[in-house]
Write a protein that holds these residues in place. Structure first.
Motif, PDB file in Angstrom:
ATOM      1  N   ILE A 183      54.881  42.436  34.741  1.00  0.00           N
ATOM      2  CA  ILE A 183      53.942  41.366  35.083  1.00  0.00           C
ATOM      3  C   ILE A 183      52.978  41.921  36.123  1.00  0.00           C
ATOM      4  CG2 ILE A 183      53.704  39.074  36.126  1.00  0.00           C
ATOM      5  CD1 ILE A 183      56.562  38.499  35.023  1.00  0.00           C
ATOM      6  N   GLN A 226      52.183  34.601  40.177  1.00  0.00           N
ATOM      7  CA  GLN A 226      51.967  35.369  38.948  1.00  0.00           C
ATOM      8  C   GLN A 226      53.233  35.357  38.081  1.00  0.00           C
ATOM      9  OE1 GLN A 226      48.994  35.328  38.676  1.00  0.00           O
ATOM     10  NE2 GLN A 226      48.152  37.365  38.827  1.00  0.00           N
ATOM     11  N   ARG A 243      53.516  31.908  36.562  1.00  0.00           N
ATOM     12  CA  ARG A 243      52.495  31.755  35.522  1.00  0.00           C
ATOM     13  C   ARG A 243      52.950  32.458  34.234  1.00  0.00           C
ATOM     14  NH1 ARG A 243      46.779  33.484  37.346  1.00  0.00           N
ATOM     15  NH2 ARG A 243      46.635  31.355  38.059  1.00  0.00           N
ATOM     16  N   ALA A 244      53.559  33.610  34.385  1.00  0.00           N
ATOM     17  CA  ALA A 244      53.954  34.410  33.215  1.00  0.00           C
ATOM     18  C   ALA A 244      55.250  33.939  32.562  1.00  0.00           C
ATOM     19  CB  ALA A 244      54.090  35.873  33.615  1.00  0.00           C
ATOM     20  N   GLY A 245      56.174  33.402  33.361  1.00  0.00           N
ATOM     21  CA  GLY A 245      57.471  33.116  32.742  1.00  0.00           C
ATOM     22  C   GLY A 245      58.337  32.106  33.451  1.00  0.00           C
TER      23      GLY A 245
END
Length: 152
Positions: A79, A93, A96-98
């Motif tokens: 990421i 972050q 947001r990604a997972g």
């Protein structure tokens, strides 16, 4: 030396729809429009404001217990994160990604404040994003918008 400031645009611009504050990147409409003409110093000031607001919202809900573990997980999960910024920016972050794939926050070096522990991380992520937007909008109304409208 700090890295060059890249556009905070995430491709979800609402300023074209008439919003004074973008719901995606949280910049003000004039900042979105004029971004490419700004100096590195001007971009840095905007970037620091955006980061400051996000960190403020994040610290009210989440606690980073082990920044090195968080960073290791980000690297392991591949990421992207800005290593020169606050670990709270890294954590956003990650969310947001997972957010939907994290079952044990401790394995990622963070914990959720007691008041929000019953919230799924995806809901919490959306809550943080919304509060970040509201904080940006309130700042705009208080310090920018009223002066711009006076000049018109």
């Amino acid at each position: 030396m700090r890295p060059r400031v890249v556009t905070p645009c995430i491709g979800v611009c609402s300023t074209a729809l008439g919003d004074e504050v973008c719901r995606g990147c949280k910049r003000y409409s004039h900042e979105v429009i004029d971004w490419n003409s700004y100096s590195d110093g001007q971009k840095q000031i905007i970037d620091e404001r955006l980061d400051g607001f996000l960190v403020q919202v994040m610290e009210n809900k989440l606690h980073i217990n082990d920044a090195k573990l968080l960073e290791w997980q980000l690297q392991t999960q591949r990421i992207r994160y800005p290593a020169h910024k606050s670990p709270y920016i890294w954590l956003f972050q990650l969310l947001r990604a997972g957010a939907g794939q994290i079952s044990d926050c401790g394995q990622f070096g963070f914990s959720v404040d007691a008041e929000y522990r019953d919230e799924p991380l995806m809901v919490l992520r959306d809550m943080i994003d919304r509060e970040h937007y509201l904080l940006s909008e309130a700042y705009y109304q208080r310090y920018i918008g009223r002066y711009l409208h006076r000049e018109l």
